[in-house]
Write an enzyme that holds these catalytic residues in place. Structure first.
Site, PDB file in Angstrom:
ATOM      1  N   SER A   1      62.828  43.977  48.242  1.00 19.27           N
ATOM      2  CA  SER A   1      61.565  43.913  47.505  1.00 19.27           C
ATOM      3  C   SER A   1      61.803  43.807  46.009  1.00 19.27           C
ATOM      4  O   SER A   1      62.804  44.315  45.488  1.00 19.27           O
ATOM      5  CB  SER A   1      60.737  45.167  47.778  1.00 19.27           C
ATOM      6  OG  SER A   1      59.600  45.201  46.941  1.00 19.27           O
TER       7      SER A   1
ATOM      8  N   TYR B   1      59.522  54.370  47.089  1.00 21.38           N
ATOM      9  CA  TYR B   1      59.730  53.110  47.810  1.00 21.38           C
ATOM     10  C   TYR B   1      60.697  52.212  47.048  1.00 21.38           C
ATOM     11  O   TYR B   1      61.648  51.658  47.613  1.00 21.38           O
ATOM     12  CB  TYR B   1      58.368  52.429  47.974  1.00 21.38           C
ATOM     13  CG  TYR B   1      58.398  51.034  48.562  1.00 21.38           C
ATOM     14  CD1 TYR B   1      58.545  50.835  49.929  1.00 21.38           C
ATOM     15  CD2 TYR B   1      58.239  49.901  47.742  1.00 21.38           C
ATOM     16  CE1 TYR B   1      58.543  49.555  50.467  1.00 21.38           C
ATOM     17  CE2 TYR B   1      58.231  48.625  48.269  1.00 21.38           C
ATOM     18  CZ  TYR B   1      58.385  48.457  49.632  1.00 21.38           C
ATOM     19  OH  TYR B   1      58.379  47.191  50.156  1.00 21.38           O
TER      20      TYR B   1
END
Lengths: 441, 240
Positions: free
Chosen positions: B132, B145
């Protein structure tokens, strides 16, 4: 986000939910006070709009079963027709009935009980549905067919998503031998000629006419009538010898921004129509299936042509016996108003089969589809057209409609049965859309 | 192709893309019954072989068993598993934060590490990790995250370096925002937000063109370059 139908009028502010499973749909039904399912947003008006909750069904897009021998297909409601065309045409299978765009979902095709250029021989899409699974307002799932839950089945075909959320549909695909079409173009100088051509060519599988709705007087109703047949393998042209399925659909062009509303004015449309009519050469040619059925899909976002305010499509059907007189009255009115409709499509529907849904649009007679930019003048004209359609006992296509009043539903002879079923299954109108509220369904 | 996390929207899109090109698939899922309708959909659409295998990525002791239990070692392994979590919860609840860290970093990295060893022994294979842009710098609003994705990105980068002289390739995909179940309800800028199908196409293209690191929408490349180079004194003050 702003959500609208294909005509971009009206708009509501809502963020659609994207369920992936039956369980998720059930959860939305339990917590939203009011909701409507939506497919790929190709109905023109307010049928798939609700400011409280909209279920975008496009993630419910799994094929469930397909029988290569018989063409028996089961798929989820959010499967796109364009996917079926891309995947199954090369294998020799096509849908039995297709609307004029392939960017619709199967659930939407059932909810609007769509028709195609072959209505006079094949009926509407609902005539090819074996059964469907429907989630009712209370979350219960019902299998409906012409044998079980028949009332619910009939109300769901053409029921605009108001009987429940369509989950899965079982229907018959039709065999095709090639991905080509044999097309025959006929020219009609007048409305009467066009209608005669429809009636003398009722053995053709596909027939439709483009009509110049700005022509008046002696040219009123001049048209190009197109007939079509699936090309048999034996008639393959030499260039395609031994390759019955080789069409690669072209890249889509997209209209990225709205064109200014003035682009579509009486003069530009009249000029286009005159040119289009003049250039139409009678005769036969072979065209690809995709370009035959979906000419407008080649221009992505053609709905932006009418400018920011959007447009409304007006499609009605008149009983066959009243069609000549009624069509003339309507075309006179449109030509007199000088309201140019870029798309004007005429078609003769065949006799409705016993299975036709309670709110299914097609009935025997002539149907005409027109579109107009949204404006005060358009709405006034359409009210005048409503009066003519009603006087001749016709009805409007709900999947196109964005503005008519409840009185126009009088053309649907099974309306009371539909309303009674709604009252029984969903008295609080849990399933509702802007359309259902506008029309009191 | 083995897809770990095949029930996700991205996993589904990657699988469809591969199957459309005629490739066979093995899809893992914790709940195989939930996976089966998606598998059947792919079989019917593309007439290709699809096998569903029950697998819990977080059960680290089962990783070797998954790989050794397959009829053959796949040519391509894609790990799509991920968990965004609720950052306000992750911030205060170590158990919740640990789940985010394990799902995005520990478990995927360890599994792909085992895959890499087997690919190396065989002499070829492609590993695709869906990481990501959130892993490039810790943001106030999702650093739990983000840090896990940072770890995963670094792990993939290290694997790629280790295997650079072999025929085993390692691809890192950074999707940016994607309109999936994971991001449903978040307000995402449309220009920066890819559809899952774009991720599927990006994975296929990255494999075909021998890419190392890929942003699904190229607009993320300049954006992340700026963000990476911003001085910390400035970065810590901006809200994004």
């Amino acid at each position: 986000m702003k959500l609208s139908g294909w005509g971009r009028y009206p708009c509501v502010e809502v963020v659609p939910e994207q369920p992936r499973t039956d369980t998720e749909i059930c959860a939305h039904l339990a917590c939203a006070t009011s909701l409507i399912a939506r497919g790929n947003g190709r109905s023109y008006g307010d049928a798939a709009l609700n400011e409280t909750c909209v279920l975008d069904m496009r993630r419910m897009s799994r094929l469930v079963a397909f029988d290569e021998g018989s063409g028996f297909m089961v798929c989820e409601a959010g499967v796109l027709l364009s996917d079926l065309v891309a995947l199954f045409v090369p294998r020799g299978w096509f849908v039995p009935v297709t609307p004029g765009t392939r960017f619709v979902t199967i659930g939407g095709m059932v909810a609007a009980d769509v028709h195609g250029k072959n209505h006079h021989v094949a009926g509407s899409f609902g005539d090819h549905v074996y059964w469907l699974d429907l989630m009712l307002a209370d979350g219960g799932v019902m299998r409906c067919s012409s044998e079980e839950n028949v009332g619910l089945f009939n109300a769901t075909l053409g029921g605009m998503g108001l009987t429940g959320v369509i989950l899965r549909v079982a229907f018959a695909m039709q065999r095709i031998e090639t991905d080509l079409m044999a097309q025959r173009l006929l020219k009609a100088a007048t409305l009467d000629e066009a209608m005669d051509l429809f009636e003398s060519n009722d053995a053709s599988t596909y027939s439709v006419a483009w009509i110049d709705c700005l022509a008046s007087g002696g040219r009123l109703g001049r048209s190009l009538v197109t007939l079509g047949e699936h090309l048999p393998r034996s008639a393959l042209p030499p260039t395609r010898e031994g390759r019955p399925f080789a069409d690669v659909p072209r890249q889509r062009l997209a209209l990225p921004v709205s064109s200014p509303a003035w682009v579509m004015n009486q003069r530009s449309v009249a000029a286009f129509n005159a040119l289009y009519y003049a250039r139409g050469r009678p005769g036969e040619r072979i065209v690809s299936l995709v370009s035959y059925f979906y000419p407008l899909d080649a221009i992505g976002g053609w709905n932006r042509l009418y400018g920011r305010n959007g447009f409304v499509q007006y499609q009605f059907v008149l009983p066959k016996s009243a069609s000549r007189e009624g069509l003339r009255a309507i075309l006179d009115r449109v030509a007199a108003a000088g309201a140019g409709s870029f798309l004007a499509v005429l078609k003769l529907f065949g006799t409705v089969r016993s299975r036709a849904g309670s709110l299914s649009f097609p009935r025997e007679g002539y149907t005409l589809a027109l579109d107009f930019p949204v404006s005060a003048g358009t709405f006034k004209l359409l009210e005048q057209l409503d009066a003519i359609v009603a006087a001749f006992g016709g009805r409007l296509y709900l999947a196109k409609d964005a503005r008519s009043g409840a009185a126009m539903l009088a053309g649907y002879d099974q309306l009371d049965a539909f309303r009674a079923l709604r009252e029984r299954l969903d008295p609080v109108r849990h399933l509702s859309s802007l359309l259902s509220r506008r029309l009191g369904l | 192709m083995l897809v770990v996390g095949g029930t996700s929207d991205m996993g589904r899109a990657i699988a469809h893309r591969h199957a459309a090109a005629g490739g066979a698939l093995i899809l893992t899922a914790r709940d195989t019954a939930r996976m089966e309708p998606d598998a059947q959909d792919i079989r019917l659409r593309y007439r290709t072989e699809v096998t569903v295998v029950g697998f819990d990525l977080l059960a680290l002791e089962t990783h070797a068993g998954l790989l050794d239990g397959l009829p053959a070692l796949p040519d391509i392994v894609v790990c799509v598993a991920g968990l965004l979590g609720d950052h306000t919860v992750s911030r205060g609840d170590p158990i919740a934060a640990k789940l985010v860290m394990e799902t995005n970093y520990v478990a995927p990295a360890l599994l792909l590490g085992l895959v890499a060893n087997r690919f190396e022994a065989r002499g070829r294979g492609v590993i695709v990790g869906i990481s990501s842009v959130a892993g490039e710098r810790g943001r106030a609003s999702n650093y739990v995250y983000g840090s896990a994705k940072a770890g995963f990105t670094a792990f993939l980068s290290g694997l790629r370096a280790r295997l650079s002289r072999t025929s085993v390739r390692v691809v890192t995909i950074k999707p940016g925002f994607v309109a999936t179940r994971m991001t449903a309800g978040l307000k995402l800028p449309p220009v920066l937000t890819a559809q899952p199908e774009e991720v599927g196409a990006a994975v296929a293209a990255a494999i075909r063109r021998h890419k190392d690191v890929v942003y699904v929408r190229s607009i993320w490349q300049p954006i992340m370059t700026i963000i990476r180079h911003m001085p910390e004194t400035m970065f810590k003050r901006i809200k994004y």
